[in-house]
Design an enzyme around this catalytic site. Sequence first.
Site, PDB file in Angstrom:
ATOM      1  N   SER A 190       0.829  -1.214   0.000  1.00 54.35           N
ATOM      2  CA  SER A 190       0.000   0.000   0.000  1.00 54.35           C
ATOM      3  C   SER A 190       0.857   1.255   0.000  1.00 54.35           C
ATOM      4  CB  SER A 190      -0.882   0.048   1.248  1.00 54.35           C
ATOM      5  OG  SER A 190      -1.821  -0.978   1.210  1.00 54.35           O
TER       6      SER A 190
ATOM      7  N   HIS B  85      -3.410   0.227  -4.951  1.00 54.75           N
ATOM      8  CA  HIS B  85      -2.926  -1.016  -5.552  1.00 54.75           C
ATOM      9  C   HIS B  85      -3.350  -1.046  -7.011  1.00 54.75           C
ATOM     10  CE1 HIS B  85      -1.578  -3.029  -1.843  1.00 54.75           C
ATOM     11  NE2 HIS B  85      -2.523  -2.304  -1.281  1.00 54.75           N
TER      12      HIS B  85
ATOM     13  N   HIS C 178      -6.102  -8.774  -1.966  1.00 55.53           N
ATOM     14  CA  HIS C 178      -6.097  -9.206  -0.567  1.00 55.53           C
ATOM     15  C   HIS C 178      -7.199 -10.233  -0.307  1.00 55.53           C
ATOM     16  CE1 HIS C 178      -4.291  -5.189  -0.609  1.00 55.53           C
ATOM     17  NE2 HIS C 178      -3.599  -5.554   0.449  1.00 55.53           N
TER      18      HIS C 178
ATOM     19  N   TYR D  81      -9.266 -10.136   2.088  1.00 53.25           N
ATOM     20  CA  TYR D  81     -10.520  -9.465   2.498  1.00 53.25           C
ATOM     21  C   TYR D  81     -11.339  -8.950   1.316  1.00 53.25           C
ATOM     22  CZ  TYR D  81      -7.791  -5.121   2.054  1.00 53.25           C
ATOM     23  OH  TYR D  81      -7.017  -4.108   1.586  1.00 53.25           O
ATOM     24  N   GLU D  82     -10.743  -8.949   0.116  1.00 53.05           N
ATOM     25  CA  GLU D  82     -11.516  -8.533  -1.061  1.00 53.05           C
ATOM     26  C   GLU D  82     -12.437  -9.652  -1.547  1.00 53.05           C
ATOM     27  OE1 GLU D  82      -9.085  -6.067  -3.986  1.00 53.05           O
ATOM     28  OE2 GLU D  82      -7.547  -6.673  -2.563  1.00 53.05           O
TER      29      GLU D  82
ATOM     30  N   ALA E   3       2.546  -2.259   3.839  1.00 53.23           N
ATOM     31  CA  ALA E   3       2.358  -1.231   4.863  1.00 53.23           C
ATOM     32  C   ALA E   3       1.836  -1.956   6.092  1.00 53.23           C
ATOM     33  CB  ALA E   3       1.342  -0.206   4.391  1.00 53.23           C
TER      34      ALA E   3
ATOM     35  N   MET F 132      -2.420  -6.872   6.669  1.00 54.98           N
ATOM     36  CA  MET F 132      -3.475  -7.728   6.110  1.00 54.98           C
ATOM     37  C   MET F 132      -3.032  -8.455   4.835  1.00 54.98           C
ATOM     38  SD  MET F 132      -6.478  -4.882   6.426  1.00 54.98           S
ATOM     39  CE  MET F 132      -6.604  -3.815   7.875  1.00 54.98           C
ATOM     40  N   SER F 133      -1.722  -8.644   4.680  1.00 52.56           N
ATOM     41  CA  SER F 133      -1.250  -9.249   3.423  1.00 52.56           C
ATOM     42  C   SER F 133       0.005 -10.070   3.671  1.00 52.56           C
ATOM     43  CB  SER F 133      -0.934  -8.135   2.415  1.00 52.56           C
ATOM     44  OG  SER F 133       0.206  -7.394   2.849  1.00 52.56           O
TER      45      SER F 133
ATOM     46  N   ASN G 156       1.810   3.572  10.231  1.00 50.87           N
ATOM     47  CA  ASN G 156       1.088   4.181  11.355  1.00 50.87           C
ATOM     48  C   ASN G 156       1.398   3.383  12.609  1.00 50.87           C
ATOM     49  OD1 ASN G 156      -0.655   2.189   9.716  1.00 50.87           O
ATOM     50  ND2 ASN G 156      -1.616   2.145  11.737  1.00 50.87           N
TER      51      ASN G 156
ATOM     52  N   HIS H 289      -6.751   4.590   5.959  1.00 55.32           N
ATOM     53  CA  HIS H 289      -6.194   4.057   4.707  1.00 55.32           C
ATOM     54  C   HIS H 289      -5.493   5.162   3.920  1.00 55.32           C
ATOM     55  CE1 HIS H 289      -5.448   1.275   1.499  1.00 55.32           C
ATOM     56  NE2 HIS H 289      -6.119   2.011   0.634  1.00 55.32           N
TER      57      HIS H 289
HETATM   58  N1  HPA Z   1      -3.373  -2.607  10.846  1.00 54.28           N
HETATM   59  C1  HPA Z   1      -3.528  -3.531   9.880  1.00 54.28           C
HETATM   60  N2  HPA Z   1      -3.075  -3.354   8.650  1.00 54.28           N
HETATM   61  C2  HPA Z   1      -2.413  -2.211   8.378  1.00 54.28           C
HETATM   62  C3  HPA Z   1      -2.222  -1.215   9.342  1.00 54.28           C
HETATM   63  C4  HPA Z   1      -2.717  -1.437  10.642  1.00 54.28           C
HETATM   64  O1  HPA Z   1      -2.571  -0.596  11.531  1.00 54.28           O
HETATM   65  N3  HPA Z   1      -1.526  -0.209   8.750  1.00 54.28           N
HETATM   66  C5  HPA Z   1      -1.315  -0.588   7.468  1.00 54.28           C
HETATM   67  N4  HPA Z   1      -1.847  -1.794   7.236  1.00 54.28           N
END
Ligand code: HPA
Length: 297
Positions: free
Chosen positions: A29, A60, A82, A84-85, A112, A213-214, A237, A272
């Site tokens: 990401s 993406h 992903h 989740y998609e 990310a 998540m990947s 983050n 996001h």
């Molecule tokens: N949590 C899950 N997936 C992420 C995060 C997060 O804080 N930041 C970027 N992808």
Amino acid sequence: MIYDFEEVERVAGQIRAPLKPQVGIITGSGLSGLAREVEEPLVIPYEEIPDFPPATVEGHPGEMFLGYLAGKAVVVMQGRAHFYEGYSLEQITLPVRVMRALGADTLIVTNAAGGLNESFKAGDLMLITDHISLVGMAGHSPLFGPNDGRLGPRFVDMSGAYDKELRKIALEVGHELGLELRQGVYVMVGGPTFETPAEIRFLRLMGADAVGMSTVPEVVVARHGGMRVLGISHISNMAVLTGSRPKGIPSHGDPEGWEGMGHPIKKEEGLHEEVLEAGEKALPKLLALIKGVLGRI
Ligand code: HPA
């Protein structure tokens, strides 16, 4: 199994690769700008590759780049699909199978991730030393179903999944570039919800340094296919906890109540957007690191 050896070969055969890539790279990401650096690129949108899951998430773009980076023949997947998609894990890892079939024996995977380790800060780069697959432990693996021995073994050893030698090279390159690289354990969650404060405490307790998540399914398939893996997380983050904490856990602003936020969101547009924006900022560092590593393998 949807993709046995013949199916993977069929998909790979549709790609008229002008070169035999040695290294496959997947951009996470906000990091898709990596692909713009590929020289003499052949660019193929995922829609033109049979069975490739289109990446539907902002950040993406969904194109394959074949060309040269730091003098190495590479195949770069600009963007990923992903779990989740709504795709199966087998679908989202088909690109890794195809990179392998095209000739790549090394995978550099980027993502990310939210920082869990309190010594991290947003903007850091973390070399992945190991992972925890909550998705895998809950019973989802891209390797479920009959195994095609031509693609890899039934049981896959995941100790040392993140190649020590590649990490050593990355650390050396980072040192020369003056980058302070972190190292740690990546935990994969299913998403698409970001974590609750209670989940963040749980993930920290289990020993994870970053959450995303990947990546994990891609690494599982790469290891199944015998590829060496280098994983790099961009800490986009920090997952922080506020409230009445046990002693020793630093305050992040709110002195009372445990109900504090898991991810304090600074941007109005949401987390996001923040992840994507942070990725753009981190790109030059990541690019320098990856080019340096490519120059030495
Ligand atoms: N949590 C899950 N997936 C992420 C995060 C997060 O804080 N930041 C970027 N992808």
